[in-house]
Design a protein around this motif. Structure first.
Motif, PDB file in Angstrom:
ATOM      1  N   ARG A  43      17.152   7.956  -7.622  1.00  0.00           N
ATOM      2  CA  ARG A  43      16.386   8.707  -6.452  1.00  0.00           C
ATOM      3  C   ARG A  43      14.807   8.443  -6.655  1.00  0.00           C
ATOM      4  O   ARG A  43      14.003   8.269  -5.578  1.00  0.00           O
ATOM      5  N   ALA A  44      14.285   8.865  -7.799  1.00  0.00           N
ATOM      6  CA  ALA A  44      12.980   8.817  -8.050  1.00  0.00           C
ATOM      7  C   ALA A  44      12.267   7.227  -7.612  1.00  0.00           C
ATOM      8  O   ALA A  44      11.252   7.262  -7.168  1.00  0.00           O
ATOM      9  N   LEU A  84       9.579   3.425  -1.683  1.00  0.00           N
ATOM     10  CA  LEU A  84       9.442   3.832  -0.212  1.00  0.00           C
ATOM     11  C   LEU A  84       8.201   3.870   0.371  1.00  0.00           C
ATOM     12  O   LEU A  84       7.790   3.544   1.392  1.00  0.00           O
ATOM     13  N   PHE A  85       7.225   4.449  -0.773  1.00  0.00           N
ATOM     14  CA  PHE A  85       5.661   4.729  -0.326  1.00  0.00           C
ATOM     15  C   PHE A  85       4.826   3.650  -0.713  1.00  0.00           C
ATOM     16  O   PHE A  85       3.783   4.146  -1.045  1.00  0.00           O
ATOM     17  N   GLU A  86       5.258   2.471  -0.985  1.00  0.00           N
ATOM     18  CA  GLU A  86       4.463   1.497  -1.336  1.00  0.00           C
ATOM     19  C   GLU A  86       3.700   1.142  -0.231  1.00  0.00           C
ATOM     20  O   GLU A  86       3.668   0.032   0.342  1.00  0.00           O
ATOM     21  N   VAL A  87       2.662   1.821   0.546  1.00  0.00           N
ATOM     22  CA  VAL A  87       2.013   1.447   1.660  1.00  0.00           C
ATOM     23  C   VAL A  87       0.728   2.016   1.702  1.00  0.00           C
ATOM     24  O   VAL A  87       0.285   2.823   0.763  1.00  0.00           O
ATOM     25  N   ASP A  88      -0.268   1.615   2.642  1.00  0.00           N
ATOM     26  CA  ASP A  88      -1.654   1.879   2.655  1.00  0.00           C
ATOM     27  C   ASP A  88      -1.503   3.172   3.476  1.00  0.00           C
ATOM     28  O   ASP A  88      -1.627   3.047   4.462  1.00  0.00           O
ATOM     29  N   SER A  89      -1.860   4.208   2.585  1.00  0.00           N
ATOM     30  CA  SER A  89      -1.793   5.538   3.642  1.00  0.00           C
ATOM     31  C   SER A  89      -3.201   5.821   4.705  1.00  0.00           C
ATOM     32  O   SER A  89      -2.938   6.459   5.347  1.00  0.00           O
ATOM     33  N   SER A  90      -4.249   4.781   4.248  1.00  0.00           N
ATOM     34  CA  SER A  90      -5.219   4.966   5.279  1.00  0.00           C
ATOM     35  C   SER A  90      -5.107   3.875   6.312  1.00  0.00           C
ATOM     36  O   SER A  90      -6.141   3.730   7.016  1.00  0.00           O
ATOM     37  N   ALA A  91      -4.051   3.391   6.738  1.00  0.00           N
ATOM     38  CA  ALA A  91      -3.802   2.488   7.831  1.00  0.00           C
ATOM     39  C   ALA A  91      -4.488   2.786   9.024  1.00  0.00           C
ATOM     40  O   ALA A  91      -4.219   3.895   9.292  1.00  0.00           O
ATOM     41  N   ASP A  92      -5.153   1.888   9.803  1.00  0.00           N
ATOM     42  CA  ASP A  92      -5.594   2.511  10.983  1.00  0.00           C
ATOM     43  C   ASP A  92      -4.501   2.849  12.017  1.00  0.00           C
ATOM     44  O   ASP A  92      -4.777   3.860  12.997  1.00  0.00           O
ATOM     45  N   GLU A  93      -3.432   2.164  12.063  1.00  0.00           N
ATOM     46  CA  GLU A  93      -2.376   2.375  13.135  1.00  0.00           C
ATOM     47  C   GLU A  93      -1.281   3.212  12.683  1.00  0.00           C
ATOM     48  O   GLU A  93      -0.462   2.675  11.733  1.00  0.00           O
ATOM     49  N   LEU A 123       4.509   4.256  10.262  1.00  0.00           N
ATOM     50  CA  LEU A 123       5.593   4.983  10.407  1.00  0.00           C
ATOM     51  C   LEU A 123       6.699   3.889  10.550  1.00  0.00           C
ATOM     52  O   LEU A 123       7.651   4.131  10.104  1.00  0.00           O
ATOM     53  N   ARG A 124       6.623   2.809  11.183  1.00  0.00           N
ATOM     54  CA  ARG A 124       7.714   1.826  11.198  1.00  0.00           C
ATOM     55  C   ARG A 124       7.735   1.127   9.928  1.00  0.00           C
ATOM     56  O   ARG A 124       8.877   1.102   9.588  1.00  0.00           O
ATOM     57  N   HIS A 125       6.831   0.975   8.890  1.00  0.00           N
ATOM     58  CA  HIS A 125       6.804   0.343   7.896  1.00  0.00           C
ATOM     59  C   HIS A 125       7.529   1.469   7.076  1.00  0.00           C
ATOM     60  O   HIS A 125       8.750   0.878   6.271  1.00  0.00           O
ATOM     61  N   ILE A 126       7.358   2.553   6.979  1.00  0.00           N
ATOM     62  CA  ILE A 126       8.368   3.272   6.043  1.00  0.00           C
ATOM     63  C   ILE A 126       9.565   3.579   6.724  1.00  0.00           C
ATOM     64  O   ILE A 126      10.568   3.550   5.845  1.00  0.00           O
ATOM     65  N   GLY A 127       9.548   3.710   7.886  1.00  0.00           N
ATOM     66  CA  GLY A 127      11.054   3.758   8.475  1.00  0.00           C
ATOM     67  C   GLY A 127      11.991   2.802   8.270  1.00  0.00           C
ATOM     68  O   GLY A 127      13.025   3.052   7.917  1.00  0.00           O
ATOM     69  N   ILE A 128      11.499   1.523   8.341  1.00  0.00           N
ATOM     70  CA  ILE A 128      12.258   0.197   8.059  1.00  0.00           C
ATOM     71  C   ILE A 128      12.601   0.201   6.322  1.00  0.00           C
ATOM     72  O   ILE A 128      13.807   0.054   6.015  1.00  0.00           O
ATOM     73  N   SER A 129      11.666   0.518   5.456  1.00  0.00           N
ATOM     74  CA  SER A 129      11.945   0.612   4.245  1.00  0.00           C
ATOM     75  C   SER A 129      13.050   1.672   3.827  1.00  0.00           C
ATOM     76  O   SER A 129      13.948   1.503   3.211  1.00  0.00           O
ATOM     77  N   PHE A 130      12.819   2.884   4.741  1.00  0.00           N
ATOM     78  CA  PHE A 130      13.825   4.048   4.480  1.00  0.00           C
ATOM     79  C   PHE A 130      15.232   3.681   4.583  1.00  0.00           C
ATOM     80  O   PHE A 130      16.119   3.705   3.938  1.00  0.00           O
ATOM     81  N   MET A 131      15.519   3.131   5.945  1.00  0.00           N
ATOM     82  CA  MET A 131      16.636   2.769   6.569  1.00  0.00           C
ATOM     83  C   MET A 131      17.353   1.611   5.755  1.00  0.00           C
ATOM     84  O   MET A 131      18.524   1.654   5.505  1.00  0.00           O
ATOM     85  N   THR A 132      16.702   0.580   5.469  1.00  0.00           N
ATOM     86  CA  THR A 132      17.117  -0.598   4.779  1.00  0.00           C
ATOM     87  C   THR A 132      17.711   0.253   3.115  1.00  0.00           C
ATOM     88  O   THR A 132      18.803  -0.652   2.951  1.00  0.00           O
ATOM     89  N   CYS A 188      13.944  15.768  -1.308  1.00  0.00           N
ATOM     90  CA  CYS A 188      13.084  16.657  -1.329  1.00  0.00           C
ATOM     91  C   CYS A 188      11.876  15.914  -1.822  1.00  0.00           C
ATOM     92  O   CYS A 188      10.751  16.213  -1.185  1.00  0.00           O
ATOM     93  N   ARG A 189      11.820  15.050  -2.486  1.00  0.00           N
ATOM     94  CA  ARG A 189      10.702  14.155  -3.163  1.00  0.00           C
ATOM     95  C   ARG A 189      10.019  13.161  -2.004  1.00  0.00           C
ATOM     96  O   ARG A 189       8.944  13.207  -1.769  1.00  0.00           O
ATOM     97  N   GLY A 190      11.105  12.749  -1.497  1.00  0.00           N
ATOM     98  CA  GLY A 190      10.804  11.698  -0.172  1.00  0.00           C
ATOM     99  C   GLY A 190      10.004  12.408   0.805  1.00  0.00           C
ATOM    100  O   GLY A 190       9.145  12.071   1.505  1.00  0.00           O
ATOM    101  N   GLY A 191      10.606  13.894   1.261  1.00  0.00           N
ATOM    102  CA  GLY A 191      10.261  14.668   2.234  1.00  0.00           C
ATOM    103  C   GLY A 191       8.787  14.813   1.943  1.00  0.00           C
ATOM    104  O   GLY A 191       7.855  14.939   2.697  1.00  0.00           O
ATOM    105  N   GLN A 192       8.385  15.274   0.591  1.00  0.00           N
ATOM    106  CA  GLN A 192       7.174  15.709   0.508  1.00  0.00           C
ATOM    107  C   GLN A 192       6.175  14.710   0.386  1.00  0.00           C
ATOM    108  O   GLN A 192       5.000  14.890   0.760  1.00  0.00           O
TER     109      GLN A 192
END
Length: 217
Positions: free
Chosen positions: A76-77, A83-92, A97-106, A140-144
């Motif tokens: 799980r860790a 799941l959060f290997e993303v650029d958190s400062s992305a302009d859009e 959210l789509r990137h995180i959502g697709i990674s999560f659901m996949t 919990c970890r993913g939600g935080q």
């Protein structure tokens, strides 16, 4: 707990956290648990799969319950980090959210993930620590992590959120729709990438309709 020869254990190498041997044992346990289930798995089988002696396993883990708990926490860790290997400062924010959502659901609809959740549910009543380990290291970890990201987006004026943790769980629940629940009960088929993208896009639209600002649109 299965009894073993204490002299044999004394001869085994001292356990070191995150050692290669420990990882080998967890990898072997993953194969056995996924094939046999928690109740059907034996420490002898784990030892063979890991290429170690059973005595060595007991140097690192007190028994099957503790080993399964370590597997749950480890998997799980790692999943939460990927799941959060993303650029958190992305302009859009919608793209983020789509990137995180697709990674999560996949991840959520993978057969091994479904097997893991079923095993945890089946063992949690008898071994509450296992359920807690899964919940803490997974939801919990993913939600935080998502809550922190949403808070940064809100600070940038792209979202209007009063409870970032609640919003994070709402987004994950929107993404899951009914797909994961159906798979857990053996109903339906694993969604295709296109179906996942469609479901997540809908979740993002609903989420932003409530939490978005003029700058997020």
């Amino acid at each position: 707990m299965t009894m073993i020869d204490t002299e044999t254990v004394a001869e085994a190498p001292r356990a070191e956290p995150e050692s290669t041997k420990r990882r080998d044992i967890i990898d072997g346990a993953r194969k056995v648990f996924f094939e046999k289930g928690f109740d059907g798995a034996s420490m002898d089988e784990v030892a063979r799969a890991a290429g170690v002696s059973k005595a060595t396993i007991y140097v690192y883990f007190g028994g099957k319950e503790e080993l399964f708990e370590a597997l749950v926490h480890n998997d799980r860790a790692r999943a939460a980090e990927r799941l959060f290997e993303v650029d958190s400062s992305a302009d859009e924010v919608d793209t983020l959210l789509r990137h995180i959502g697709i990674s999560f659901m996949t991840m959520m609809v993978q057969p091994d993930q479904i097997r893991m959740v079923r095993m945890v549910i089946a063992t949690a009543e008898k071994f509450p620590r296992i359920g807690r380990a899964f919940f803490d290291a997974g939801p919990c970890r993913g939600g935080q992590r998502l809550a922190d990201l949403l808070r940064r987006q809100a600070d940038l004026g792209r979202l209007s959120i009063d409870d970032d943790v609640a919003a994070a769980y709402e987004f994950f629940n929107l993404c899951q729709s009914n797909s994961v629940k159906g798979l857990l009960f053996g109903v339906g088929e694993q969604p295709t990438p296109a179906q996942i993208e469609e479901t997540v896009a809908r979740a993002v639209r609903v989420f932003l309709a409530y939490y978005g600002t003029a700058r997020a649109g």
